[in-house]
Scaffold this motif. Structure first.
Motif, PDB file in Angstrom:
ATOM      1  N   PHE A  59     -28.898 -35.354 -12.507  1.00 52.55           N
ATOM      2  CA  PHE A  59     -30.050 -35.857 -12.281  1.00 52.55           C
ATOM      3  C   PHE A  59     -30.482 -37.128 -13.185  1.00 52.55           C
ATOM      4  O   PHE A  59     -30.940 -37.877 -12.509  1.00 52.55           O
ATOM      5  N   GLN A  60     -29.913 -37.266 -14.384  1.00 53.13           N
ATOM      6  CA  GLN A  60     -30.131 -38.180 -15.084  1.00 53.13           C
ATOM      7  C   GLN A  60     -29.426 -39.396 -14.596  1.00 53.13           C
ATOM      8  O   GLN A  60     -30.052 -40.519 -14.618  1.00 53.13           O
ATOM      9  N   ARG A  61     -28.227 -39.296 -14.233  1.00 52.56           N
ATOM     10  CA  ARG A  61     -27.489 -40.416 -13.738  1.00 52.56           C
ATOM     11  C   ARG A  61     -28.283 -41.105 -12.532  1.00 52.56           C
ATOM     12  O   ARG A  61     -28.114 -42.280 -12.458  1.00 52.56           O
ATOM     13  N   HIS A  62     -28.957 -40.264 -11.786  1.00 57.97           N
ATOM     14  CA  HIS A  62     -29.497 -40.786 -10.366  1.00 57.97           C
ATOM     15  C   HIS A  62     -31.045 -40.680 -10.332  1.00 57.97           C
ATOM     16  O   HIS A  62     -31.660 -40.657  -9.466  1.00 57.97           O
ATOM     17  N   LEU A  63     -31.471 -40.954 -11.742  1.00 56.08           N
ATOM     18  CA  LEU A  63     -32.802 -40.930 -11.942  1.00 56.08           C
ATOM     19  C   LEU A  63     -33.505 -41.784 -11.202  1.00 56.08           C
ATOM     20  O   LEU A  63     -34.895 -41.840 -10.700  1.00 56.08           O
ATOM     21  N   ALA A  64     -33.170 -43.056 -10.932  1.00 52.90           N
ATOM     22  CA  ALA A  64     -33.799 -44.230 -10.544  1.00 52.90           C
ATOM     23  C   ALA A  64     -34.188 -43.868  -8.850  1.00 52.90           C
ATOM     24  O   ALA A  64     -35.092 -44.520  -8.685  1.00 52.90           O
ATOM     25  N   PHE A  65     -33.707 -43.279  -8.175  1.00 50.80           N
ATOM     26  CA  PHE A  65     -33.778 -43.037  -6.840  1.00 50.80           C
ATOM     27  C   PHE A  65     -35.166 -42.006  -6.806  1.00 50.80           C
ATOM     28  O   PHE A  65     -35.668 -41.829  -5.893  1.00 50.80           O
TER      29      PHE A  65
END
Length: 121
Positions: A59-65
């Protein structure tokens, strides 16, 4: 399989927070209650970081989404942003700085960086 179980664990914490929120004496959003609940579970050792770490990292890696809906929603308030944008920016900067300062101050207090012993299996 492990990742799916970890995501299910995070969803379970969120669902408990959603159920608890209406019964709290303060009007807090359920996502904040969920983060506090997860922090409490981690700090007490009832839940280990390794049990949820892989899903949290995903989730942290894709937080921008997760911010895309917010950015799209802001487009509907263009006139408000033109009229009060500088004041809103100032409030955001001051509150962010206050939060970082408070977090830094709390983090430097003695004994807070220590983890509680893990429960015996």
């Amino acid at each position: 399989m492990v990742l799916a179980l970890q995501v299910a664990g995070l969803i379970a914490v969120d669902q408990v927070a959603i159920a608890l929120t209406p019964h709290l004496p303060l009007p807090l959003p359920s996502n904040l209650v969920g983060m506090l609940l997860l922090a409490l579970l981690l700090l007490t050792g009832l839940v280990r970081e390794s049990w949820l770490g892989q899903a949290a990292a995903l989730f942290q890696r894709h937080l921008a989404f997760f911010f895309v809906p917010i950015a799209v929603g802001l487009m509907a308030y263009g006139s408000l942003l033109r009229q009060h944008g500088l004041v809103l920016l100032l409030v955001i900067l001051v509150s962010t700085a206050a939060g970082i300062a408070a977090g830094g101050w709390i983090g430097t207090r003695p004994g807070l960086g220590e983890r509680p012993p893990a429960p015996a299996p």
